[in-house]
Design a protein around this motif. Structure first.
Motif, mmCIF file in Angstrom:
data_model
loop_
_atom_site.group_PDB
_atom_site.id
_atom_site.type_symbol
_atom_site.label_atom_id
_atom_site.label_comp_id
_atom_site.label_asym_id
_atom_site.label_seq_id
_atom_site.Cartn_x
_atom_site.Cartn_y
_atom_site.Cartn_z
ATOM 1 N N ARG A 82 0.841 -1.198 0.000
ATOM 2 C CA ARG A 82 0.000 0.000 0.000
ATOM 3 C C ARG A 82 0.878 1.251 0.000
ATOM 4 N N ASP A 83 1.909 1.245 0.843
ATOM 5 C CA ASP A 83 2.733 2.449 1.019
ATOM 6 C C ASP A 83 3.719 2.653 -0.121
ATOM 7 N N GLU A 84 4.303 1.552 -0.600
ATOM 8 C CA GLU A 84 5.359 1.681 -1.621
ATOM 9 C C GLU A 84 4.827 1.423 -3.019
ATOM 10 N N GLY A 85 3.606 0.923 -3.098
ATOM 11 C CA GLY A 85 3.040 0.560 -4.393
ATOM 12 C C GLY A 85 3.540 -0.809 -4.807
ATOM 13 N N CYS A 86 2.785 -1.514 -5.636
ATOM 14 C CA CYS A 86 3.274 -2.801 -6.113
ATOM 15 C C CYS A 86 3.569 -2.678 -7.595
ATOM 16 N N SER A 87 4.292 -3.640 -8.092
ATOM 17 C CA SER A 87 4.820 -3.509 -9.456
ATOM 18 C C SER A 87 3.772 -3.779 -10.526
ATOM 19 N N ARG A 88 2.689 -4.449 -10.148
ATOM 20 C CA ARG A 88 1.679 -4.800 -11.157
ATOM 21 C C ARG A 88 0.295 -4.689 -10.539
ATOM 22 N N SER A 89 -0.707 -4.598 -11.385
ATOM 23 C CA SER A 89 -2.064 -4.651 -10.852
ATOM 24 C C SER A 89 -3.014 -5.270 -11.855
#
Lengths: 133, 366
Positions: free
Chosen positions: B280-287
């Protein structure tokens, strides 16, 4: 499950009908259309395309699945069933006649002899039935 | 799903055969994949009402004075402190954030939760629950006792009211009540997997065939008919509802899958929280995105997604949308290709490439 006696078959459920010495019509079998269910779209090669035995030449999409069509023999596409663009479900209702896919000029007629006979193909379907119980 | 000579029959099997259902093995059961045709069944659910046999699903009960802390620990959503009578959709995660399964928790009381899990994950889930509960509460597998029928479509509430009473019409989405059917206690919930109104009924095996026939008889003028798994899949896909094993699994997290709304970070500790907080805080690489195809071809599970020549993800689900008349699907794509309007290229088994566009979900507005 209907398997016309005078057709040839592949293990990937295409049928082949010999029109002239070096011209064949191909389609998918009754078994294949039944497994797919309601066919909604198709993707076929173009007239003039060269196809190679065992390689994918098109795609048949049903509402629930998609399956590749493999060239039963090598050669050049002479004709494509344009009727299927408007009404692909013809493959469901008449897989062996109106639902044909493409006609191919065969490069090496010996490849036709190497295809399965109707008896061979029926035996294959019997085995598949056993596996599925 | 693969074939199984030893697939089981649900208590509605004979009804499906009589109705002309095309039966296939799915998650260990013989299930109807279609009756009148997938597209016709799909439209029936969107415009009238359809019945689904979903008896292959699993049911589990958590019970005991300390059940609250157990269910809060194993889920990501807040299934615990909502009011009794509420249903809550939630993932259950591994410590890695990967999804063990997604399911619905029904809060019966402050000490009891009834849970519906995916058919293909029944055994795995039950073992996970027992291990995570560490003896703090009872965990009972009720799957062998319950059948399940979903009643979905705009005429669904009217049909349910004819059998269970008019109070059904006032039920809010994601709530449930206990009702009597022929002396048996059933759970009637306003939940579903199609985006339509109606509900799902958890019913003891002994009376499910009677309930099924009663629904068909009383709903004749409402246009009711049985619906197979084929239409269930196209209906859920139009709503961008995830299918476990296709769109989510133990290698994907709720944050990646667009299910952050089901993760309640402030409810206290739960399994997987550390990883999900970091994503949530750092973002993920894919969605996970929804897309529409612009052109010919139907993308299917596993097809590569490209941006130019570079592979940036893969399709998880795809079908021809009976409502929209175009091919639609879901895919994991690398950021920032997940933004609405992004152009994607999908490789259809090396035969051809089709263009697709990331769109807002649901794909079909209800």
């Amino acid at each position: 499950m209907s398997v016309p006696k005078d057709y040839r078959y592949t293990e990937s459920h295409e049928w082949v009908r010999i029109e002239e010495d070096n011209v064949v019509t191909i389609g998918i079998t009754d078994y294949a259309q039944e497994k797919l269910g309601d066919i909604v779209s198709i993707d076929l090669p173009r007239v003039g395309d060269e196809v190679e035995r065992g390689e994918p030449i098109g795609m048949i999409d049903s509402q629930k699945a998609s399956t590749e069509v493999f060239a039963p023999v090598s050669g050049v596409v002479l004709e494509v069933n344009e009727l299927l663009n408007d009404d692909p479900a013809v493959i469901n209702t008449d897989p062996y006649e109106e639902g044909w896919l493409v006609r191919i000029e065969v490069e090496d007629v010996e490849q036709i002899d190497e295809l399965q006979s109707a008896d061979d193909y029926e035996e294959l379907l019997g085995k598949l039935d056993d596996e599925e119980g | 799903m693969s074939s199984h000579a030893d697939a089981r029959k649900t208590f509605l099997y004979d009804e499906h055969i009589k109705a002309g259902g095309k039966m296939v093995p799915f998650a260990g059961y013989w299930m109807p994949v279609q009756f009148e045709g997938i597209a016709a069944e799909h439209h029936r659910v969107r415009t009238k009402v359809g019945l689904f046999d979903v008896s292959h699903m699993g049911e589990v009960l958590f019970r005991g004075p300390r059940a609250l802390s157990v269910v809060q620990r194993i889920t990501t959503n807040n299934v615990g402190t909502v009011s009794p009578g509420k249903a809550v959709y939630t993932p259950v995660c591994l410590p890695t954030g990967g999804i063990v399964d997604d399911m619905i928790f029904y809060k019966v009381s402050d000490t009891e939760w009834f849970v519906c899990v995916n058919a293909s994950n029944k055994d795995k889930d039950f073992q996970w629950f027992v291990r995570q509960a560490e003896g703090e509460c009872e965990v009972l597998d009720l799957s062998e006792q319950y059948s399940q029928v979903a009643v979905q479509g705009p005429n669904g509430p009217a049909l349910l009211a004819r059998i269970f009473g008019d109070d059904v019409l006032g039920m809010k989405p994601f709530t449930f009540v206990k009702k009597d059917f022929q002396g048996a206690e059933v759970i009637l919930a306003t939940t579903g997997y199609t985006g339509e109104k109606g509900g799902e009924i958890y019913v003891p095996n002994a009376v499910v065939a009677d309930l099924w026939r009663t629904l068909l008889a009383k709903g004749e003028d409402l246009g009711v008919a049985p619906i197979g798994l084929g239409a269930r899949d196209s209906l859920r896909l139009e709503m961008k509802y995830c299918l476990y094993g296709n769109d989510i699994d133990e290698t994907t997290t709720p944050v990646e899958a667009g299910l952050s709304w089901t993760v309640k970070f402030d409810k206290g500790d739960f399994v997987g929280r550390d990883v999900l907080v970091r994503q949530r805080d750092e973002g993920c690489s894919r969605s996970l995105v929804a897309f529409v195809v612009e052109g010919k071809g139907i993308p299917r599970h596993g097809y590569p997604v490209l941006a130019g020549d570079r592979e940036i993800g893969h399709v998880t689900s795809g079908t021809l949308s009976p409502t929209l008349g175009i091919a639609v699907g879901m895919a994991y794509v690398a950021r920032p290709n997940d933004e609405i309007g992004s152009k994607l290229t999908i490789d259809i088994k090396g035969l051809r490439k089709v263009e697709a566009r990331v769109v807002q979900s649901p794909l079909v507005k209800r």
